[in-house]
Design a protein around this motif. Structure first.
Motif, mmCIF file in Angstrom:
data_model
loop_
_atom_site.group_PDB
_atom_site.id
_atom_site.type_symbol
_atom_site.label_atom_id
_atom_site.label_comp_id
_atom_site.label_asym_id
_atom_site.label_seq_id
_atom_site.Cartn_x
_atom_site.Cartn_y
_atom_site.Cartn_z
ATOM 1 N N VAL A 263 0.833 -1.211 0.000
ATOM 2 C CA VAL A 263 0.000 0.000 0.000
ATOM 3 C C VAL A 263 0.863 1.255 0.000
ATOM 4 O O VAL A 263 0.554 2.241 -0.670
ATOM 5 N N GLY A 264 1.953 1.218 0.769
ATOM 6 C CA GLY A 264 2.825 2.381 0.842
ATOM 7 C C GLY A 264 3.789 2.497 -0.317
ATOM 8 O O GLY A 264 4.310 3.579 -0.589
ATOM 9 N N GLY A 265 4.053 1.379 -1.000
ATOM 10 C CA GLY A 265 4.941 1.418 -2.151
ATOM 11 C C GLY A 265 6.412 1.501 -1.807
ATOM 12 O O GLY A 265 7.242 1.834 -2.662
ATOM 13 N N LEU A 266 6.785 1.182 -0.561
ATOM 14 C CA LEU A 266 8.199 1.227 -0.171
ATOM 15 C C LEU A 266 8.925 -0.018 -0.666
ATOM 16 O O LEU A 266 8.322 -1.084 -0.836
ATOM 17 N N THR A 267 10.216 0.110 -0.880
ATOM 18 C CA THR A 267 11.023 -1.051 -1.246
ATOM 19 C C THR A 267 11.365 -1.853 0.005
ATOM 20 O O THR A 267 11.301 -1.357 1.134
ATOM 21 N N THR A 268 11.777 -3.091 -0.219
ATOM 22 C CA THR A 268 12.190 -3.936 0.906
ATOM 23 C C THR A 268 13.361 -3.289 1.647
ATOM 24 O O THR A 268 13.430 -3.317 2.876
ATOM 25 N N ARG A 269 14.284 -2.707 0.908
ATOM 26 C CA ARG A 269 15.436 -2.056 1.547
ATOM 27 C C ARG A 269 14.992 -0.914 2.443
ATOM 28 O O ARG A 269 15.482 -0.763 3.562
ATOM 29 N N GLN A 270 14.076 -0.086 1.960
ATOM 30 C CA GLN A 270 13.611 1.048 2.755
ATOM 31 C C GLN A 270 12.911 0.579 4.038
ATOM 32 O O GLN A 270 13.117 1.146 5.105
#
Length: 380
Positions: A119-126
């Motif tokens: 939902v937030g669209g963040l990457t796994t790294r972030q």
């Protein structure tokens, strides 16, 4: 290509794939592959319609995967034709995606990670950096969550309460790494409040805004914690406070009280007070009584003991504290505070030192150590 734009677009692309019939896990994998391809190709040949491009590529990635192994048998109906990019997902699609990420089969930590990713669209790294864990650890957490949801459709979502709880957990992480999780939680809660007419969701948004309004005053220039009583209230964000209070008042008017609304009412009373001494502690105790009736939480009882100490004196606060299990987190720190307020500085210094050893974070430990040292120094 603007990575932030890709991040904002990815959830809508995921919603389109799920609406077309892809299960969540396969759709999320396809979207991530499309994003990787976008980062590789967009700088040289950016499309006019980035979202349409991502939908087309992600759907093709999904179909490629669906044609392989056992997935083909489950999805034969989807392989007959490859539709053109469709319209953006509807509000209902967005809401279902929120609910799916808070599915009751997921642990809270998995729901948080999946919500930030899908939902937030963040990457796994972030996400990994924000939670201070290795990227491989977070990748495994997300993969397990997706495997749990594999094959599940949108007719088995979580509840609005589960979604709100997940967003609250995200908000409480605050800020770490290059992602401001508090701001991200507020953004997602605003979106949820737009999608669903629920006073508790609005109560949660009000609570976040009221807490976030005090953020600038919570730490000193050297990063040390500043207690509420010592905070510079001129640094509080009055616009956020006003917005939070207005949202809270509208939610309370619905007469469907929930724990987030009660917490927000307490935060509003703190935000409204010119100083600790001028705070309406009696009303805060009353709200803690409401909150305790809703949650039966020992942490709520612990905070209530502090409020009782302010409203009726430290002896009354200590009496309220005596009714609580000493194993509750921060019990010793609260005991130290109340003993100091009661004039027993020697006991308070000892308890602050004990509480420092039990602290959950380095910042909290340092704060408690300083409190103990202050009392020991003053007592010489």
């Amino acid at each position: 290509m603007d990575e932030d734009l890709l991040r904002r677009t990815a959830p809508a692309v995921l919603q389109v794939l799920v609406r077309r019939g892809a299960d969540f896990a396969a759709a999320e994998d396809a979207v991530q592959e499309a994003l990787i391809e976008a980062l590789r190709t967009f700088p040289d040949a950016p499309p006019r319609d980035a979202k349409g491009w991502l939908i087309t590529v992600a759907w093709r990635k999904f179909l490629d995967a669906a044609r392989s192994e056992t997935a083909r048998r489950r999805r034969e109906g989807l392989l007959e034709a490859e539709p053109l990019p469709g319209p953006a997902a509807s509000k209902d699609d967005s809401l279902q995606l929120f609910f799916l990420c808070a599915h009751p089969s997921l642990t809270p930590s998995a729901a948080v990670a999946l919500t930030l990713r899908a939902v937030g669209g963040l990457t796994t790294r972030q996400i990994a950096e924000a939670y201070l864990v290795p990227e491989a650890t977070m990748a495994q957490r997300i993969s397990r969550a997706k495997r749990t949801l594999a094959g599940r459709r949108l007719d088995e979502p979580g509840s609005a309460a589960a979604v709100a709880r997940t967003l609250y957990l995200i908000f409480n992480e605050g800020y770490s790494g290059d992602i401001d999780l508090a701001a991200e939680a507020i953004r997602l809660t605003r979106e949820l409040a737009h999608l669903i007419d629920d006073p508790e969701v609005r109560g949660l948004l009000a609570l976040m805004l009221l807490h976030h309004a005090r953020r600038a005053s919570r730490t000193a220039a050297d990063g040390t914690l500043v207690a509420l009583a010592q905070q510079d209230r001129s640094r509080w964000d009055t616009a956020l406070i006003q917005e939070g209070v207005e949202i809270l008042q509208a939610a309370l008017a619905r007469d469907r009280l929930g724990e987030f609304q009660a917490q927000a009412a307490i935060a509003a009373l703190h935000a409204d007070a010119p100083s600790t001494e001028e705070t309406d502690w009696v009303q805060i105790v009353q709200w803690y009584d409401e909150l305790a009736a809703l949650t039966a939480s020992p942490v709520v009882q612990l905070n209530r003991a502090v409020a009782v100490g302010e409203a009726d004196g430290p002896r009354a606060g200590l009496a309220a504290l005596a009714q609580i299990d000493p194993a509750v987190p921060r019990y010793t720190a609260v005991s130290a505070h109340l003993h100091e307020a009661d004039g027993d500085r020697r006991s308070a210094a000892r308890l602050y030192a004990e509480a420092a050893e039990q602290a959950a974070s380095l910042a909290e430990r340092d704060h408690l150590v300083r409190q103990a040292a202050r009392l020991n120094t003053d007592g010489r």
